[in-house]
Design a protein around this motif. Structure first.
Motif, PDB file in Angstrom:
ATOM      1  N   ALA A  89      -2.004  -0.846  -0.295  1.00 56.83           N
ATOM      2  CA  ALA A  89      -3.436  -0.572  -0.164  1.00 56.83           C
ATOM      3  C   ALA A  89      -4.225  -1.186  -1.314  1.00 56.83           C
ATOM      4  O   ALA A  89      -5.316  -1.741  -1.109  1.00 56.83           O
ATOM      5  N   SER A  90      -3.693  -1.086  -2.511  1.00 58.42           N
ATOM      6  CA  SER A  90      -4.368  -1.681  -3.666  1.00 58.42           C
ATOM      7  C   SER A  90      -4.473  -3.193  -3.510  1.00 58.42           C
ATOM      8  O   SER A  90      -5.522  -3.792  -3.784  1.00 58.42           O
ATOM      9  N   ALA A  91      -3.394  -3.815  -3.055  1.00 56.53           N
ATOM     10  CA  ALA A  91      -3.373  -5.264  -2.900  1.00 56.53           C
ATOM     11  C   ALA A  91      -4.348  -5.726  -1.826  1.00 56.53           C
ATOM     12  O   ALA A  91      -5.075  -6.711  -2.010  1.00 56.53           O
ATOM     13  N   VAL A  92      -4.398  -5.032  -0.687  1.00 54.80           N
ATOM     14  CA  VAL A  92      -5.253  -5.501   0.408  1.00 54.80           C
ATOM     15  C   VAL A  92      -6.723  -5.355   0.049  1.00 54.80           C
ATOM     16  O   VAL A  92      -7.546  -6.216   0.397  1.00 54.80           O
ATOM     17  N   ARG A  93      -7.076  -4.315  -0.682  1.00 52.33           N
ATOM     18  CA  ARG A  93      -8.473  -4.152  -1.085  1.00 52.33           C
ATOM     19  C   ARG A  93      -8.869  -5.221  -2.098  1.00 52.33           C
ATOM     20  O   ARG A  93      -9.968  -5.788  -2.027  1.00 52.33           O
ATOM     21  N   ARG A  94      -7.987  -5.489  -3.042  1.00 56.13           N
ATOM     22  CA  ARG A  94      -8.252  -6.549  -4.029  1.00 56.13           C
ATOM     23  C   ARG A  94      -8.392  -7.901  -3.345  1.00 56.13           C
ATOM     24  O   ARG A  94      -9.369  -8.638  -3.573  1.00 56.13           O
ATOM     25  N   ASP A  95      -7.438  -8.236  -2.490  1.00 54.94           N
ATOM     26  CA  ASP A  95      -7.437  -9.551  -1.854  1.00 54.94           C
ATOM     27  C   ASP A  95      -8.595  -9.706  -0.873  1.00 54.94           C
ATOM     28  O   ASP A  95      -9.181 -10.790  -0.756  1.00 54.94           O
ATOM     29  N   PHE A  96      -8.921  -8.621  -0.158  1.00 57.49           N
ATOM     30  CA  PHE A  96     -10.016  -8.726   0.815  1.00 57.49           C
ATOM     31  C   PHE A  96     -11.356  -8.914   0.107  1.00 57.49           C
ATOM     32  O   PHE A  96     -12.208  -9.676   0.580  1.00 57.49           O
TER      33      PHE A  96
END
Length: 237
Positions: A45-52
């Protein structure tokens, strides 16, 4: 922003990501088994929010007006991405083709995690695509955007069958049959039934049952799945 450009180029080719089972069914599985479910959820979840956030920033700065042909998310105007959100995520499960063809256990017992997470992206509460997240060299990263058709179909199925925590459902992808399902567990009996998603309805010519809750039993799926898996495996030899 070379990484964002890479993701945009990759997205069209990986909207369903069904043609490369080795990549998606085996990548990061060791990490999946060693980390706790909550740790996986938090990391993905942390990664997808950062990348998005980075993806949106890049697209908004570099595109004005209508979304270019082949854009991975279903938006009329790239600027609409400023209002898009990561809604919710889920781990993806699969079944080894050898187990499926042998058929010595129930589908629920054959199911195993892939190590991949996918997240529904929404615009004004309407799904516009999925983000695919997995571990690359030990770090969670978004590897693709796309699959707007699946996002809509899956979100509708979640609304119909999932509880508030979505703890009674799992997303199951049979790579060698090019088919996705929502596995639904009964709160009363624990029995498992399945909602075929768009890819399964197309590949296996399955339809939800017209009566009752519309879910299919494992017995309705096993033979079509085995035929499709055997055909696809034979074609690669």
């Amino acid at each position: 922003m070379p990484r964002i450009s890479f993701l945009l180029g990759l997205a069209a080719a990986s909207c369903l990501a069904l043609s490369s089972p080795a990549l998606y069914a085996q990548t990061a599985q060791a990490a999946q088994l060693s980390a706790s479910p909550q740790s996986q959820r938090d990391g993905a979840a942390s990664a997808v929010r950062r990348d998005f956030a980075q993806f949106v920033q890049y697209q908004v700065q570099n595109h004005a007006g209508s979304a270019p042909q082949g854009f991975p998310l279903e938006v009329a105007d790239v600027q609409d991405l400023k209002d898009a959100r990561i809604a919710y995520g889920f781990p993806v499960y699969t079944i080894d083709p050898t187990d499926l063809l042998a058929g010595r256990r129930e589908m629920k017992a054959m199911t195993r995690p892939t190590g991949i997470w996918r997240f529904v992206i929404t615009l004004h509460d309407q799904p516009i695509g999925l983000a695919t997240v997995e571990q690359v060299n030990g770090k969670w990263e978004t590897v693709a955007y796309g699959a707007s058709v699946m996002a809509k179909d899956l979100d509708a199925a979640m609304g119909a069958y999932a509880n508030a925590e979505r703890s009674n459902v799992r997303v199951l992808r049979i790579y060698q049959a090019q088919s996705d399902f929502l596995e639904v567990s009964s709160a009363q009996t624990g029995a498992v039934r399945f909602a075929p998603l768009h890819s399964a309805r197309q590949s296996l010519l399955l339809q939800r049952k017209g009566a009752g809750d519309g879910l299919l039993d494992a017995s309705d799926l096993l033979e079509p799945l085995r035929v499709a898996v055997k055909k696809n495996l034979d074609s690669t030899r």
